[in-house]
Structure formats: C-alpha cells, structure tokens
Enzyme design. Sequence first.
Site, mmCIF file in Angstrom:
data_model
loop_
_atom_site.group_PDB
_atom_site.id
_atom_site.type_symbol
_atom_site.label_atom_id
_atom_site.label_comp_id
_atom_site.label_asym_id
_atom_site.label_seq_id
_atom_site.Cartn_x
_atom_site.Cartn_y
_atom_site.Cartn_z
ATOM 1 N N LYS A 1 16.968 4.185 1.528
ATOM 2 C CA LYS A 1 17.770 4.095 2.764
ATOM 3 C C LYS A 1 18.933 3.148 2.509
ATOM 4 C CE LYS A 1 14.645 4.427 6.728
ATOM 5 N NZ LYS A 1 13.971 3.617 7.771
ATOM 6 N N LYS B 1 0.791 -1.211 0.000
ATOM 7 C CA LYS B 1 0.000 0.000 0.000
ATOM 8 C C LYS B 1 0.831 1.273 0.000
ATOM 9 C CE LYS B 1 -2.394 -1.972 3.475
ATOM 10 N NZ LYS B 1 -2.815 -2.609 4.533
ATOM 11 N N GLY B 2 2.080 1.145 0.418
ATOM 12 C CA GLY B 2 2.881 2.343 0.681
ATOM 13 C C GLY B 2 3.005 3.310 -0.476
ATOM 14 N N ARG C 1 -0.352 6.941 7.350
ATOM 15 C CA ARG C 1 -0.195 6.970 5.890
ATOM 16 C C ARG C 1 -0.765 8.259 5.289
ATOM 17 N NH1 ARG C 1 1.257 1.730 4.041
ATOM 18 N NH2 ARG C 1 0.283 0.020 5.157
ATOM 19 N N ASP D 1 14.455 -0.175 1.449
ATOM 20 C CA ASP D 1 15.116 -0.247 2.755
ATOM 21 C C ASP D 1 16.143 -1.386 2.671
ATOM 22 O OD1 ASP D 1 15.467 -0.808 5.562
ATOM 23 O OD2 ASP D 1 13.616 0.225 5.984
ATOM 24 N N PHE E 1 13.306 6.187 11.514
ATOM 25 C CA PHE E 1 11.988 5.583 11.304
ATOM 26 C C PHE E 1 11.022 6.654 10.834
ATOM 27 C CE2 PHE E 1 8.252 3.171 11.895
ATOM 28 C CZ PHE E 1 8.675 1.877 11.677
ATOM 29 N N ASP F 1 3.535 3.862 6.589
ATOM 30 C CA ASP F 1 2.844 3.654 7.865
ATOM 31 C C ASP F 1 3.766 3.185 8.973
ATOM 32 O OD1 ASP F 1 3.321 1.009 6.769
ATOM 33 O OD2 ASP F 1 1.919 0.251 8.263
ATOM 34 N N GLU G 1 7.910 2.371 -6.094
ATOM 35 C CA GLU G 1 7.973 2.092 -4.653
ATOM 36 C C GLU G 1 8.051 3.401 -3.878
ATOM 37 O OE1 GLU G 1 7.486 0.062 -2.500
ATOM 38 O OE2 GLU G 1 8.387 -1.910 -2.785
ATOM 39 N N ASP G 2 7.530 3.385 -2.671
ATOM 40 C CA ASP G 2 7.696 4.555 -1.799
ATOM 41 C C ASP G 2 9.078 4.567 -1.155
ATOM 42 O OD1 ASP G 2 6.766 2.206 -0.590
ATOM 43 O OD2 ASP G 2 6.074 3.255 1.189
HETATM 44 C C1 PRP Z 1 7.382 -1.222 2.584
HETATM 45 C C2 PRP Z 1 7.621 -0.407 1.324
HETATM 46 C C3 PRP Z 1 8.371 -1.332 0.434
HETATM 47 C C4 PRP Z 1 9.152 -2.197 1.408
HETATM 48 C C5 PRP Z 1 10.575 -1.759 1.418
HETATM 49 O O1 PRP Z 1 6.250 -2.031 2.395
HETATM 50 O O2 PRP Z 1 6.414 0.037 0.746
HETATM 51 O O3 PRP Z 1 7.502 -2.129 -0.346
HETATM 52 O O4 PRP Z 1 8.543 -2.021 2.693
HETATM 53 O O5 PRP Z 1 11.305 -2.483 2.366
HETATM 54 P P1 PRP Z 1 12.512 -3.470 2.013
HETATM 55 O O6 PRP Z 1 13.419 -2.742 1.053
HETATM 56 O O7 PRP Z 1 13.165 -3.689 3.362
HETATM 57 O O8 PRP Z 1 11.954 -4.723 1.440
HETATM 58 P P2 PRP Z 1 5.539 -2.866 3.567
HETATM 59 O O9 PRP Z 1 5.964 -4.305 3.491
HETATM 60 O O10 PRP Z 1 5.763 -2.159 4.884
HETATM 61 O O11 PRP Z 1 4.005 -2.792 3.143
HETATM 62 P P3 PRP Z 1 3.098 -1.497 2.851
HETATM 63 O O12 PRP Z 1 3.600 -0.872 1.578
HETATM 64 O O13 PRP Z 1 1.721 -2.058 2.707
HETATM 65 O O14 PRP Z 1 3.235 -0.540 4.015
#
Ligand code: PRP
Length: 179
Positions: A130, A42-43, A164, A102, A151, A158, A98-99
């Site tokens: 990041k 969803k991000g 969000r 990480d 964070f 979220d 992607e948002d």
């Molecule tokens: C978040 C974000 C990326 C992912 C990045 O999604 O939107 O998809 O984490 O992290 P990574 O590089 O460590 O894999 P999340 O799984 O929190 O779901 P969301 O988008 O629904 O919040």
Amino acid sequence: MLKDIQEVLFDEKKIDQIVTKMGRQIADDYRGKELLLVGILKGANVFMADLMRKINIPVKLDFMAVSSYGMSTESSGVVRILKDLDHSVEDKHILIVEDIVDTGLTLHYLMDNLKSRGAISIAACTLLDKPERRKVDVDIHYSGTEIPDVFIVGYGIDYGEKYRNLPYIAALKPEVYVK
Ligand code: PRP
C-alpha cells in the site's frame, strides 16, 4: 464473517497466479545460494505456506512475530518483537516474507534489526503493498501487487484477529471498523 465483506479484491485463483510468479522469480535469483525465508507472524503465515511451495530450490524457514498495530487499525510506530528467530542468520541470505507493507514501519525496523546479525544479504518480499500509506522509505525487492488504501482482510490478514482464515483477500464494509 461473509456479511462483513464489501468486495473480494483477489480471489484464490488470482492469488495463486501472483504467488507462483513471485516464487519463480525468487528461485531464479537465489539458485545456488543458502536461502532462509523469515516469515513475519501472524499475518504472513498463509502467504509463507503458499510461497515456499512455489520456490523450487532448497530453502530453510524461520519465523518472527512482531506487532505494531495491536488491536488498532493504526500503526503505533512502535514495533515489538513477540517471538524472535530460532536460529542464527550468519552466512545466510535472508528473505523477509510479509503479507502487507503499509506505513513501512515494521519492515524498516526488521531490516535494521536483522542487518546487525551477520547475514550475507537481506531482502524483503510482500504479497501486498500500500504505497499511499508509506511513512518511511523501505526497499521491497519482491512485491506481489500494489493496492489502494482500503481496509482489507483475509489470506492471513486480520481485523481484531478475525477474518485471517478467509481464502481470498477482501475489503471490509466500513461499518465494521468505523465506529
Ligand atoms: C501487519 C502486517 C505487517 C505490518 C505492516 O502486522 O503483517 O507486519 O502490519 O504494517 P506497517 O507497514 O504499517 O508496519 P500486524 O502488526 O497487524 O500483526 P499481525 O501480522 O499479527 O496481524
């Protein structure tokens, strides 16, 4: 919500500047090609909505929903597809939206997964990166801005499904997530 915010890192104006620049670059690179934007729910939903309006060439949209964090602050490393694409990607140029990147585990999985589906090309764009947190190498073709290992929430991102809808990107007060 506001009492949980430590500091606004990117306000609406700054986000708009970053997204506008990314949109222009993407339009220049994909002009004349059939571009499919794949937003990762969803991000990325807020970023996707703004970014597509800054790309002044025809685009198509699709979405995947994946989760590697669940309700946790640490990536589990196991990426689950909660919703797959609606349409075939054959003969299209895919840009994953992607948002945040990480650990890189989600994007790495998505690139691999989509590569097997017959697209002409696959690239990735993220609003936030990041790099300090990376666990696997991933190619990010369009990166809005790098951020330190703090964070953050807002603009689609979220913590425990909250925050969000904040229009800016902010650091959360540690007491909110350190138990
Ligand atoms: C978040 C974000 C990326 C992912 C990045 O999604 O939107 O998809 O984490 O992290 P990574 O590089 O460590 O894999 P999340 O799984 O929190 O779901 P969301 O988008 O629904 O919040």
